[in-house]
Design an enzyme around this catalytic site. Structure first.
Site, PDB file in Angstrom:
ATOM      1  N   ASP A  95     -13.024  -4.478  10.480  1.00 56.29           N
ATOM      2  CA  ASP A  95     -12.827  -4.709   9.040  1.00 56.29           C
ATOM      3  C   ASP A  95     -13.146  -6.175   8.735  1.00 56.29           C
ATOM      4  OD1 ASP A  95     -11.876  -5.074   6.450  1.00 56.29           O
ATOM      5  OD2 ASP A  95      -9.780  -4.759   6.934  1.00 56.29           O
TER       6      ASP A  95
ATOM      7  N   LYS B 109      -9.539   5.470   4.048  1.00 54.68           N
ATOM      8  CA  LYS B 109      -8.240   4.804   4.215  1.00 54.68           C
ATOM      9  C   LYS B 109      -7.859   4.213   2.863  1.00 54.68           C
ATOM     10  CE  LYS B 109      -6.350   0.838   6.730  1.00 54.68           C
ATOM     11  NZ  LYS B 109      -6.751  -0.552   7.017  1.00 54.68           N
TER      12      LYS B 109
ATOM     13  N   ARG C 250      -8.235  -1.444  -1.040  1.00 53.72           N
ATOM     14  CA  ARG C 250      -7.626  -2.741  -0.749  1.00 53.72           C
ATOM     15  C   ARG C 250      -6.124  -2.651  -0.988  1.00 53.72           C
ATOM     16  NH1 ARG C 250     -11.523  -6.691   0.467  1.00 53.72           N
ATOM     17  NH2 ARG C 250      -9.691  -7.440   1.607  1.00 53.72           N
TER      18      ARG C 250
ATOM     19  N   GLU D 187       0.822  -1.214   0.000  1.00 51.11           N
ATOM     20  CA  GLU D 187       0.000   0.000   0.000  1.00 51.11           C
ATOM     21  C   GLU D 187       0.855   1.263   0.000  1.00 51.11           C
ATOM     22  OE1 GLU D 187      -2.869  -0.300   3.165  1.00 51.11           O
ATOM     23  OE2 GLU D 187      -4.067  -1.700   2.010  1.00 51.11           O
TER      24      GLU D 187
ATOM     25  N   GLU E  14      -7.929  -0.791  14.378  1.00 51.65           N
ATOM     26  CA  GLU E  14      -8.737  -1.650  13.497  1.00 51.65           C
ATOM     27  C   GLU E  14      -8.376  -3.117  13.730  1.00 51.65           C
ATOM     28  OE1 GLU E  14      -8.438  -0.347   9.413  1.00 51.65           O
ATOM     29  OE2 GLU E  14      -8.750  -2.378   8.662  1.00 51.65           O
TER      30      GLU E  14
ATOM     31  N   LYS F 192     -15.644  -1.629   2.664  1.00 53.24           N
ATOM     32  CA  LYS F 192     -14.923  -1.997   1.436  1.00 53.24           C
ATOM     33  C   LYS F 192     -15.940  -2.573   0.452  1.00 53.24           C
ATOM     34  CE  LYS F 192     -10.466  -3.405   3.513  1.00 53.24           C
ATOM     35  NZ  LYS F 192      -9.799  -4.561   4.151  1.00 53.24           N
TER      36      LYS F 192
HETATM   37  P1  PGA Z   1      -6.372  -5.996   2.411  1.00 51.46           P
HETATM   38  O1  PGA Z   1      -5.881  -5.022   3.539  1.00 51.46           O
HETATM   39  O2  PGA Z   1      -6.877  -5.196   1.283  1.00 51.46           O
HETATM   40  O3  PGA Z   1      -5.147  -6.809   2.072  1.00 51.46           O
HETATM   41  O4  PGA Z   1      -7.449  -6.855   3.026  1.00 51.46           O
HETATM   42  C1  PGA Z   1      -6.500  -3.818   3.857  1.00 51.46           C
HETATM   43  C2  PGA Z   1      -6.967  -3.805   5.279  1.00 51.46           C
HETATM   44  O5  PGA Z   1      -6.848  -4.805   6.002  1.00 51.46           O
HETATM   45  O6  PGA Z   1      -7.521  -2.804   5.727  1.00 51.46           O
HETATM   46 ZN    ZN Z   2      -7.897  -4.021   7.847  1.00 50.95          ZN
END
Ligand code: PGA
Ligand code: ZN
Length: 426
Positions: A315, A391, A369, A208, A288, A340
């Site tokens: 999450d 985020k 993601r 990220e 989180e 998400k």
């Molecule tokens: P992921 O991570 O997209 O790999 O699930 C993002 C998060 O956990 O917030």
């Molecule tokens: Zn997360």
């Protein structure tokens, strides 16, 4: 405007892996495209992303990760029923539900369903002469979200250089979105320089855009980020505070929490006490997934012993799923939810989850993601849905900056208010 064609096809995401794109062509000759992101630390209860693991062809060319079947489902199952209709998000989402009535879209793939949902939303917004943000909120000042930005990455996003997944910052003292981003960008730059002084390989950038600097304990990673905030001339706790994504499902093995870098194994009760002390002793305003996705009891116990204004975000716990959210509301499992869209599979039902959370006074953080693309629809959703927070990852990489830059664009051209003041620790 009428849909004249709908095409699903495979493109690449920020990890260089295949992902689904969908393009809607309209009767006025315009085209409207969506790209779908993909997680690495995915929750067990997410809607199902379809990948071609089993075919020998896909194993050869993309290590089993191609998405040809999901694209074929768009072209062969959805397109014949959608083409010829007026572009309408609600109608398209209902149609997709009839084509795949499973709860988790395991038949057509949530990557196929969401691709069409977003491409149709963009098409309808265009038909109405609006941006995607204005499509969802046609009148009144738009609310720019408070950004939650990654500085350090570990866990599944950085080959476990830290036990937890993200140490992030929130510039809750900033008076505008552009000020928040400029402060955070300065902190991220300082973290690179200071990390190099520790001898860390700061050229190693995680999924990220965060720095994959090894830290043995969560406390030492937080201390490092606090020192970077101070070096940027900002006051920890007043201007900028820390947010964590523990991604604790990844640490949970056989009923205990394992922190291999810290060389510790905690029982559930130990881990609750450890987390409660951590949020009291560090300038943390948001945490989180401090516990695993199905360890509901620990979430609930944790909530009884924390500072009043600490934001506790679910999450993997909720996976943007209404049934799981309602369970969390009933049991006081958290006071905030990560939203998400690809955990859910459709825009209309994702929005329903966000609305339900708000109605129950939970804070909402719209999230990207770890596998992303240059598509910036998430920024428009965060604004149009009045989510309050967003985020996206770090300030590095165009898969990340596309979202920040779209928010900066909205701030520049629209009548906007910045959601300052949320969240704040008492
Ligand atoms: P992921 O991570 O997209 O790999 O699930 C993002 C998060 O956990 O917030
Ligand atoms: Zn997360």
């Amino acid at each position: 405007m009428t849909i004249t064609r709908l095409v699903g096809y495979q493109v690449l995401d920020s990890r260089g892996r295949p992902t689904v794109a969908a393009t809607v062509l309209l009767s006025d000759g315009t085209s409207h495209t969506s790209h779908i992101p993909s997680g690495a630390s995915t929750g067990l209860h997410e809607a199902k992303e379809l990948r071609d693991h089993k075919t020998p062809y896909s194993e050869k060319i993309f290590n089993g990760k191609s998405v040809f079947q999901a694209c074929a489902n768009i072209n062969e199952l959805i397109a014949p029923k959608l083409v010829g209709n007026v572009a309408n998000l609600v109608a398209a989402d209902q149609l997709i539900k009839t084509i795949d009535p499973s709860e988790d879209f395991h038949t057509i793939g949530a990557n196929a369903s969401l691709a069409v949902s977003i491409a149709v939303a963009k098409s309808q917004a265009h038909t109405e002469g609006k941006s995607l943000a204005r499509f969802f909120q046609p009148t009144g000042p738009l609310q720019l979200p408070m950004p939650m930005v990654n500085i350090l990455s570990g866990g599944a996003h950085a080959k476990k250089t830290m036990d937890i997944q993200d140490v992030l910052v929130m510039a809750h003292g900033a008076t505008s979105f552009r000020e928040a981003i400029s402060w955070i960008s300065a902190i991220r730059e300082i973290a690179t320089t200071e990390g190099a002084k520790l001898g860390a390989p700061t050229h190693l950038i995680a999924d990220e855009g965060g720095l994959a600097i090894p830290f043995t304990t969560i406390e030492s990673a937080c201390d490092f980020v606090s020192s970077c905030i101070t070096l940027a001339g900002l006051e920890v706790g007043r201007d900028v505070s820390i947010a964590l994504d523990v991604a604790a499902t990844q640490l949970y093995i056989d009923g205990s929490y394992h922190l291999p870098n810290a060389n510790k194994v905690h029982t559930k009760n130990d881990f609750i006490a450890y987390m409660q002390n951590l949020v009291k002793n560090q300038p943390i305003i948001s945490i989180e997934d401090p516990f695993a996705e199905d360890d509901w009891d620990s979430w609930n116990q944790f909530m009884t012993g924390i500072p009043t204004n600490l934001q506790v975000v679910g999450d993997d716990l909720y996976t943007t799923n209404l049934v799981r959210l309602n369970r969390g509301i009933l049991h006081n499992s958290s006071n905030s939810i990560l939203i998400k869209p690809n955990q859910n599979g459709l825009l209309t039902t994702t929005l329903q989850v966000l609305k339900e959370a708000k109605a129950s006074n939970l804070r909402t953080v719209v999230s990207a993601r770890s596998g992303e693309t240059e598509d910036s629809w998430l920024a428009d959703l965060a604004v149009g849905w009045g989510a309050g927070q967003i985020k996206v990852g770090s300030t590095h990489g165009s898969d990340r900056t596309s979202k920040w830059n779209r928010l900066l664009e909205l701030e520049a051209i629209e009548d906007c208010e910045f959601n300052k003041g949320q969240p704040l620790k008492s």
